[in-house]
Design an enzyme around this catalytic site. Structure first.
Site, short mmCIF file in Angstrom:
data_model
loop_
_atom_site.label_atom_id
_atom_site.label_comp_id
_atom_site.label_asym_id
_atom_site.label_seq_id
_atom_site.Cartn_x
_atom_site.Cartn_y
_atom_site.Cartn_z
N GLN A 179 -82.90 -12.64 24.53
CA GLN A 179 -82.58 -11.36 25.17
C GLN A 179 -81.93 -10.45 24.12
OE1 GLN A 179 -82.27 -11.34 28.89
NE2 GLN A 179 -81.63 -9.23 29.06
N LYS A 180 -82.23 -9.18 24.14
CA LYS A 180 -81.60 -8.22 23.24
C LYS A 180 -80.55 -7.45 24.01
CE LYS A 180 -80.90 -5.25 19.87
NZ LYS A 180 -79.51 -4.90 20.04
#
Length: 157
Positions: free
Chosen positions: A14-15
């Site tokens: 996930q960013k």
């Protein structure tokens, strides 16, 4: 591209919109460092304190300091007044999401493949779960939903 590649050699994270942070604990005190080697400990005392409580030294973690309220809340922490930083750490505690472990028990893991380091990190989760991987809160749990979609984006690594 309609689908992300799968199979050996692919891993996705996930960013989060936050501050990239390396956490070093060779001894006391814990050091938090930005990607351009600036100290972050003064601005995030709750993360420094939580890492200080870990019963292990000799580790280096790579992660992202985030706020469920968004990047703007984190940016307010970069304030010259210590009293303002302390107030923000109480009213809007940050979280440290760890995605890699670069050293453990004083031994570098940097020459190990990411898959092996990830296994060490997951193994370490039992030891340091009170403050790492998902949040700096004193109980293990998944991160809460973030305040807005602008705070996270999908990313490949």
């Amino acid at each position: 591209m309609d689908d992300l590649p799968t199979g050996a050699g692919y891993q996705y994270e996930q960013k989060y919109d936050g501050f990239r942070c390396l956490a070093f604990r060779k001894s006391d005190p814990v050091q938090l460092q930005s990607k351009n080697q600036k100290s972050l400990a003064r601005y995030f005392p709750e993360i420094e304190s939580a890492l200080q409580e870990v019963d292990e030294t000799g580790f280096v973690l790579d992660g992202e300091i985030i706020s469920p309220e968004g990047i703007e809340t984190l940016q307010l922490r970069l304030h010259p007044a210590a009293s303002r930083v302390e107030q923000m750490s109480i009213e809007h505690p940050a979280r440290y999401i760890v995605f890699d472990i670069l050293a453990r028990l004083g031994s570098s893991l940097m020459s190990s493949p990411l898959e092996e380091r990830r296994a060490v990190l997951e193994e370490s989760w039992q030891l340091i779960r009170a403050c790492l991987c998902w949040s700096c809160e004193r109980r293990p749990r998944r991160p809460p939903p973030l305040a807005s979609g602008s705070d996270r984006r999908g990313s490949t690594a």
